[in-house]
Design a protein around this motif. Structure first.
Motif, PDB file in Angstrom:
ATOM      1  N   HIS A 102      -5.662  14.077   8.585  1.00  0.00           N
ATOM      2  CA  HIS A 102      -4.653  14.349   9.605  1.00  0.00           C
ATOM      3  C   HIS A 102      -4.221  15.941  10.004  1.00  0.00           C
ATOM      4  N   GLY A 103      -4.314  15.922  11.330  1.00  0.00           N
ATOM      5  CA  GLY A 103      -4.086  17.294  11.772  1.00  0.00           C
ATOM      6  C   GLY A 103      -5.445  17.985  11.438  1.00  0.00           C
ATOM      7  N   GLU A 104      -5.619  19.280  10.976  1.00  0.00           N
ATOM      8  CA  GLU A 104      -6.675  19.956  10.756  1.00  0.00           C
ATOM      9  C   GLU A 104      -7.330  19.815   9.486  1.00  0.00           C
ATOM     10  N   SER A 105      -6.646  18.950   8.699  1.00  0.00           N
ATOM     11  CA  SER A 105      -7.026  18.739   7.259  1.00  0.00           C
ATOM     12  C   SER A 105      -7.500  17.625   6.968  1.00  0.00           C
ATOM     13  N   ARG A 106      -8.441  17.373   5.999  1.00  0.00           N
ATOM     14  CA  ARG A 106      -8.812  15.878   5.350  1.00  0.00           C
ATOM     15  C   ARG A 106      -8.440  16.195   4.063  1.00  0.00           C
ATOM     16  N   PHE A 107      -7.487  15.183   3.471  1.00  0.00           N
ATOM     17  CA  PHE A 107      -6.831  15.094   2.734  1.00  0.00           C
ATOM     18  C   PHE A 107      -7.458  13.934   1.604  1.00  0.00           C
ATOM     19  N   ASP A 108      -7.350  14.307   0.362  1.00  0.00           N
ATOM     20  CA  ASP A 108      -8.096  13.516  -0.728  1.00  0.00           C
ATOM     21  C   ASP A 108      -7.645  11.901  -0.643  1.00  0.00           C
ATOM     22  N   ILE A 109      -6.241  11.870  -0.548  1.00  0.00           N
ATOM     23  CA  ILE A 109      -5.782  10.430  -0.609  1.00  0.00           C
ATOM     24  C   ILE A 109      -4.681  10.297   0.516  1.00  0.00           C
ATOM     25  N   TYR A 110      -4.453   8.978   0.868  1.00  0.00           N
ATOM     26  CA  TYR A 110      -3.269   8.860   1.788  1.00  0.00           C
ATOM     27  C   TYR A 110      -2.689   7.304   1.164  1.00  0.00           C
ATOM     28  N   GLY A 111      -1.426   7.327   1.076  1.00  0.00           N
ATOM     29  CA  GLY A 111      -0.909   6.260   0.512  1.00  0.00           C
ATOM     30  C   GLY A 111       0.323   5.775   1.099  1.00  0.00           C
ATOM     31  N   GLU A 112       0.655   4.465   1.104  1.00  0.00           N
ATOM     32  CA  GLU A 112       2.092   3.895   1.679  1.00  0.00           C
ATOM     33  C   GLU A 112       2.788   3.257   0.261  1.00  0.00           C
ATOM     34  N   PHE A 113       4.054   3.620   0.171  1.00  0.00           N
ATOM     35  CA  PHE A 113       4.741   3.118  -1.035  1.00  0.00           C
ATOM     36  C   PHE A 113       5.856   2.606  -0.546  1.00  0.00           C
ATOM     37  N   PRO A 114       6.266   1.497  -1.419  1.00  0.00           N
ATOM     38  CA  PRO A 114       7.630   0.782  -1.021  1.00  0.00           C
ATOM     39  C   PRO A 114       8.954   1.674  -0.868  1.00  0.00           C
ATOM     40  N   GLU A 115       9.919   1.555  -0.233  1.00  0.00           N
ATOM     41  CA  GLU A 115      10.912   2.449  -0.136  1.00  0.00           C
ATOM     42  C   GLU A 115      11.986   1.508  -0.412  1.00  0.00           C
ATOM     43  N   GLU A 116      12.966   1.901  -1.430  1.00  0.00           N
ATOM     44  CA  GLU A 116      14.122   1.097  -1.634  1.00  0.00           C
ATOM     45  C   GLU A 116      15.052   1.168  -0.588  1.00  0.00           C
ATOM     46  N   ASN A 117      15.414  -0.246  -0.415  1.00  0.00           N
ATOM     47  CA  ASN A 117      16.403  -0.560   0.432  1.00  0.00           C
ATOM     48  C   ASN A 117      16.194  -0.047   1.924  1.00  0.00           C
ATOM     49  N   ASN A 118      14.729  -0.192   2.082  1.00  0.00           N
ATOM     50  CA  ASN A 118      14.245   0.047   3.499  1.00  0.00           C
ATOM     51  C   ASN A 118      12.974  -0.678   3.878  1.00  0.00           C
ATOM     52  N   SER A 119      13.042  -1.212   4.768  1.00  0.00           N
ATOM     53  CA  SER A 119      11.950  -2.016   5.105  1.00  0.00           C
ATOM     54  C   SER A 119      10.543  -1.461   5.573  1.00  0.00           C
ATOM     55  N   SER A 120      10.598   0.067   5.911  1.00  0.00           N
ATOM     56  CA  SER A 120       9.448   0.733   6.175  1.00  0.00           C
ATOM     57  C   SER A 120       8.880   1.468   4.807  1.00  0.00           C
TER      58      SER A 120
ATOM     59  N   PRO B 171       1.376   1.567  -5.009  1.00  0.00           N
ATOM     60  CA  PRO B 171       1.396   1.530  -3.680  1.00  0.00           C
ATOM     61  C   PRO B 171       0.987   0.351  -3.093  1.00  0.00           C
ATOM     62  N   LEU B 172       1.586   0.294  -1.882  1.00  0.00           N
ATOM     63  CA  LEU B 172       1.305  -0.891  -0.844  1.00  0.00           C
ATOM     64  C   LEU B 172      -0.265  -0.671  -0.177  1.00  0.00           C
ATOM     65  N   PHE B 173      -0.532   0.569  -0.133  1.00  0.00           N
ATOM     66  CA  PHE B 173      -1.796   0.944   0.521  1.00  0.00           C
ATOM     67  C   PHE B 173      -2.375   2.219  -0.099  1.00  0.00           C
ATOM     68  N   LEU B 174      -3.513   2.327  -0.225  1.00  0.00           N
ATOM     69  CA  LEU B 174      -4.059   3.302  -0.618  1.00  0.00           C
ATOM     70  C   LEU B 174      -5.397   3.651  -0.062  1.00  0.00           C
ATOM     71  N   LYS B 175      -5.749   4.737   0.185  1.00  0.00           N
ATOM     72  CA  LYS B 175      -7.275   5.061   0.870  1.00  0.00           C
ATOM     73  C   LYS B 175      -7.719   6.517   0.617  1.00  0.00           C
ATOM     74  N   ARG B 176      -8.802   6.734   0.417  1.00  0.00           N
ATOM     75  CA  ARG B 176      -9.386   8.212  -0.046  1.00  0.00           C
ATOM     76  C   ARG B 176      -9.759   8.801   1.240  1.00  0.00           C
ATOM     77  N   GLU B 177     -10.032  10.051   1.353  1.00  0.00           N
ATOM     78  CA  GLU B 177     -10.497  10.823   2.346  1.00  0.00           C
ATOM     79  C   GLU B 177      -9.800  10.528   3.792  1.00  0.00           C
ATOM     80  N   VAL B 178      -8.753  11.001   4.071  1.00  0.00           N
ATOM     81  CA  VAL B 178      -7.988  10.639   5.338  1.00  0.00           C
ATOM     82  C   VAL B 178      -7.680  12.093   6.010  1.00  0.00           C
TER      83      VAL B 178
END
Length: 241
Positions: free
Chosen positions: A113-131, A104-111
């Protein structure tokens, strides 16, 4: 991986409520804290071996935490980690090391979103995509086992249904989403929802998968003083009841 310190082996006597257990220590009864509020009736049976971690805090009301138990399965014995607080750490480290396919490019616990608190939020590299691929992850610990089949939950969980539906909504909003079941033991055949105890949870999982939520289960190597994520196990979501 989670490593415990100052482990002792003792005998389980009974469980007056979901937070504490009575154990036999050096010939006398003592109260210890149970780090799992689930029912665990098929594991914590009088006379079974349990493993306790001695607290480093002398001011605590209970000097020990019950972190694992030995379950007799036919002619075999299975060591089951009972620490429901450790599963997020186990999953986080597995993801951090590339468990979901890449680092992962970024990883964080307890995030939230909306009405829920999720255990982990992550951002992962996308092949052939800059986002980055933005991902919400919910983690559930599994200790219920019979004949090599592990199930969740061991008691009705409206909170669990809320998380599952929240992840499906995340997918509809363009995020990736995972539910990871951390099986707190080794040598299991497959995972399935516990339709007998909470059919609505199983139905919510099926709907979430149809919406695009990815559902994984990992068994763990468990020793009396550690737990670490192991291989993936099969997930069977269809109801047969």
């Amino acid at each position: 991986m989670a490593v415990y310190q100052n482990i002792i082996e003792r005998i389980f006597l009974d469980r007056p409520n979901r937070f504490i257990a009575r154990v036999c220590i050096n010939g006398r009864e003592e109260i210890c804290h149970v780090k799992n509020t689930g029912r665990c009736r098929e594991i914590l049976v009088p006379g079974c071996k349990v493993y306790l971690e001695k607290s480093a805090n002398p001011m605590r009301k209970t000097a020990y935490d019950l972190i694992a138990a030995e379950k007799v399965c036919g002619n075999e014995k299975k060591l089951i980690n009972m620490d429901s607080q450790v599963v997020n750490q186990v999953a986080f480290e597995w993801i951090e090391q590339g468990g979901l396919g890449n680092i992962p490019l970024f990883l964080k616990r307890e995030v939230t979103h909306g009405e829920s608190r999720f255990d982990i939020y992550g951002e992962f590299p996308e092949e052939n995509n800059s986002s980055a691929r933005k991902t919400f992850i919910e983690v559930k610990g599994v200790t219920l086992e019979k004949d090599g089949v592990v199930r969740f939950p061991d008691a009705p969980t409206e909170r669990g249904i809320k998380h599952v539906r929240g992840l499906a909504e995340c997918v509809r909003q363009g995020f990736d989403a995972y539910i990871i079941f951390i099986v707190q033991m080794a040598g299991v055949r497959y995972f399935e929802p516990n339709y007998d105890t909470h059919p609505e949870f199983g139905e919510a999982l099926l709907e979430a998968e149809k919406a695009g939520v990815k559902i994984l289960a990992l068994e763990c190597r468990v020793e009396k003083d550690l737990i670490v994520a192991g291989k993936k196990v099969e997930v069977h979501l269809l109801s047969f009841y």
